[in-house]
Design a protein around this motif. Sequence first.
Motif, short mmCIF file in Angstrom:
data_model
loop_
_atom_site.label_atom_id
_atom_site.label_comp_id
_atom_site.label_asym_id
_atom_site.label_seq_id
_atom_site.Cartn_x
_atom_site.Cartn_y
_atom_site.Cartn_z
N TYR A 67 -4.43 20.63 12.28
CA TYR A 67 -5.20 19.38 12.30
C TYR A 67 -4.67 18.42 11.25
O TYR A 67 -4.54 17.22 11.50
CB TYR A 67 -6.67 19.68 12.05
CG TYR A 67 -7.53 18.45 11.85
CD1 TYR A 67 -7.95 17.68 12.94
CD2 TYR A 67 -7.92 18.03 10.57
CE1 TYR A 67 -8.72 16.54 12.76
CE2 TYR A 67 -8.70 16.90 10.39
CZ TYR A 67 -9.10 16.16 11.48
OH TYR A 67 -9.86 15.03 11.31
N PHE A 68 -4.36 18.91 10.08
CA PHE A 68 -3.91 18.04 8.99
C PHE A 68 -2.44 17.68 9.11
O PHE A 68 -1.98 16.74 8.46
CB PHE A 68 -4.21 18.69 7.65
CG PHE A 68 -5.66 18.93 7.41
CD1 PHE A 68 -6.50 17.88 7.07
CD2 PHE A 68 -6.23 20.18 7.61
CE1 PHE A 68 -7.85 18.07 6.90
CE2 PHE A 68 -7.58 20.39 7.42
CZ PHE A 68 -8.39 19.33 7.07
N ALA A 69 -1.69 18.40 9.96
CA ALA A 69 -0.27 18.09 10.14
C ALA A 69 -0.08 16.90 11.07
O ALA A 69 0.97 16.26 11.06
CB ALA A 69 0.47 19.30 10.71
N GLY A 70 -1.12 16.56 11.86
CA GLY A 70 -1.01 15.46 12.80
C GLY A 70 -1.03 14.11 12.12
O GLY A 70 -1.35 13.98 10.93
N SER A 71 -0.70 13.08 12.85
CA SER A 71 -0.69 11.72 12.31
C SER A 71 -2.05 11.07 12.57
O SER A 71 -2.91 11.64 13.21
CB SER A 71 0.42 10.90 12.97
OG SER A 71 0.21 10.84 14.36
N GLY A 72 -2.18 9.85 12.08
CA GLY A 72 -3.38 9.07 12.40
C GLY A 72 -4.42 9.04 11.31
O GLY A 72 -5.60 9.04 11.60
N ASP A 73 -4.00 9.04 10.03
CA ASP A 73 -4.97 8.94 8.95
C ASP A 73 -5.70 7.60 9.04
O ASP A 73 -5.16 6.59 9.46
CB ASP A 73 -4.27 9.03 7.59
CG ASP A 73 -3.74 10.42 7.32
OD1 ASP A 73 -4.18 11.35 8.02
OD2 ASP A 73 -2.88 10.57 6.44
N GLY A 74 -6.94 7.61 8.59
CA GLY A 74 -7.72 6.37 8.57
C GLY A 74 -7.39 5.54 7.35
O GLY A 74 -6.38 5.75 6.67
N SER A 75 -8.23 4.56 7.07
CA SER A 75 -8.04 3.74 5.87
C SER A 75 -8.12 4.64 4.65
O SER A 75 -8.73 5.71 4.69
CB SER A 75 -9.10 2.65 5.80
OG SER A 75 -10.39 3.23 5.73
N ASN A 76 -7.54 4.25 3.55
CA ASN A 76 -7.30 5.21 2.47
C ASN A 76 -8.56 5.70 1.76
O ASN A 76 -8.52 6.69 1.05
CB ASN A 76 -6.29 4.67 1.47
CG ASN A 76 -6.81 3.48 0.66
OD1 ASN A 76 -8.00 3.16 0.71
ND2 ASN A 76 -5.93 2.84 -0.07
N GLY A 77 -9.69 5.02 1.90
CA GLY A 77 -10.91 5.51 1.26
C GLY A 77 -10.95 5.29 -0.24
O GLY A 77 -11.70 5.95 -0.95
N ILE B 38 -13.30 14.10 5.94
CA ILE B 38 -13.16 13.19 4.80
C ILE B 38 -11.69 13.08 4.40
O ILE B 38 -11.15 11.98 4.21
CB ILE B 38 -14.01 13.68 3.61
CG1 ILE B 38 -15.50 13.59 3.93
CG2 ILE B 38 -13.69 12.85 2.35
CD1 ILE B 38 -16.39 14.29 2.92
N ALA B 39 -11.03 14.22 4.27
CA ALA B 39 -9.63 14.23 3.85
C ALA B 39 -8.72 13.53 4.85
O ALA B 39 -7.74 12.87 4.47
CB ALA B 39 -9.16 15.67 3.62
N LYS B 40 -9.05 13.66 6.13
CA LYS B 40 -8.21 13.05 7.17
C LYS B 40 -8.44 11.55 7.28
O LYS B 40 -7.49 10.78 7.41
CB LYS B 40 -8.54 13.71 8.51
CG LYS B 40 -7.72 13.22 9.68
CD LYS B 40 -6.34 13.82 9.69
CE LYS B 40 -5.65 13.58 11.03
NZ LYS B 40 -4.32 14.20 11.06
N THR B 41 -9.71 11.14 7.24
CA THR B 41 -10.03 9.74 7.49
C THR B 41 -10.01 8.88 6.24
O THR B 41 -9.85 7.67 6.33
CB THR B 41 -11.41 9.62 8.16
OG1 THR B 41 -12.42 10.12 7.28
CG2 THR B 41 -11.46 10.41 9.45
N MET B 42 -10.20 9.51 5.07
CA MET B 42 -10.23 8.77 3.81
C MET B 42 -9.40 9.52 2.77
O MET B 42 -9.93 10.08 1.81
CB MET B 42 -11.67 8.59 3.33
CG MET B 42 -12.52 7.72 4.24
SD MET B 42 -14.29 7.71 3.80
CE MET B 42 -14.86 9.14 4.73
N PRO B 43 -8.09 9.59 2.95
CA PRO B 43 -7.26 10.46 2.11
C PRO B 43 -7.29 10.14 0.62
O PRO B 43 -7.00 11.01 -0.20
CB PRO B 43 -5.85 10.27 2.68
CG PRO B 43 -5.92 9.02 3.49
CD PRO B 43 -7.31 8.90 4.00
N ALA B 44 -7.65 8.91 0.24
CA ALA B 44 -7.71 8.58 -1.19
C ALA B 44 -9.08 8.88 -1.80
O ALA B 44 -9.25 8.76 -3.01
CB ALA B 44 -7.36 7.11 -1.41
#
Length: 400
Positions: A153-163, A260-266
């Motif tokens: 799941y975390f290897a895929g692309s498509g992160d959201g805004s950085n959070g 949270i980690a995927k969509t708001m990585p910061a």
Amino acid sequence: METQLGDHAVARETLARAHALAPDDPAILYNLASAEIAVGEMGSAEKLLDQLIEIAPGDHDACYNRATVRRQTVDDNHIDDLMARLSKVSGNVAGEIQLCYALAKELEDIGEHDRGFAYLSRGAGARRRQMAYRVEDDISTMEDIAAVFDEGYFAGSGDGSNGEGAIFILGLPRSGTTLVDRILSSHPEVNSIGEVNDLALAITRLCAGANSKGELVRRSAAIDPNALSAAYRNSTTQRLPDSPYIIDKTPLNFLYIGLIAKTMPAAKIINLVRDPMDVGYAMYKTLFRMGYPFSYDLEDIGRYICAKDQLMAHWESVLPGKIINVHYQQLVTRQEHESRKLVAALDLEWYPDCLSFHENKSPSATASAAQVRRPIYASSVGKWKAYESQLAPLAKMLNA
């Protein structure tokens, strides 16, 4: 309305005006007392609750609230009154529960542990029997989460805004989340929106049509990261539009660490870690208004703690270095050292007011509302040992 929106200070002013016009209205008294508790005016809250109980002697919830606003003493408590009320409460299960929890709190305060636990067990048992809850369902959901949110799941692309600026404080209830929230929100750049359901509600809306928890978990992994981060950001900025750092102190957000980690990585994720016997007993002795149905049975508590620990181990394995673990015992015994370390982990400059969190004037409406108005203390560490024999079912489940 202001209370529902979390604006307890405004609610207090509105209710104070209403109280002046209708000084004996039970609903106004109750809500004003609740607002006073949220803003830290415990003495005023106790007087209002005394007045309410005199006017509405059947308001047993007010009796429980009154027991929690301060530490009771041998010379100043309500134990005899509570016992008299309990003897007359036949047929009123809700009242029995509230009075039992009130008695347990006040008896523990004066050191009568065995008597207090007897009432606690009675109240918790009555509360548990009202529920159609199965801890197995929550355990299964956590297992599903770990299976779905795997390394792939975390290897895929498509992160959201950085959070950027989002801070999530999570863990079990009564593990110290409110304490850390108050420490950090005493920093001039940080504000808290408290315990909210914004993230869970956004996930549910974006997974519309899921007809089971398992399906909700599977659908959530397919959420567009940008859609979730935007929905969450829009919700929280309506609560605090001008804050560079916003704390979301919702304990059960540990279920959503992957999202949270995927969509708001910061975003910063802080997990509270507390001795399982201490946190298990702390949950058991708290009469929660909503949620946490596992907290009224010692075996349920033990099984839930173990499942939560297994899920956290999974998050640590797939998100190495992402989670900031704060150990409650270290925090209360080495306050400045641990507070400085925590502030530095958030890339913030140190600010001395973080050590004076108990002077923080912002409202708190959690079960820890009274405790966070006191300077840091370590007396809750190891408190479970006074009930070692009574808590044997919890210890057995944790050891198993």
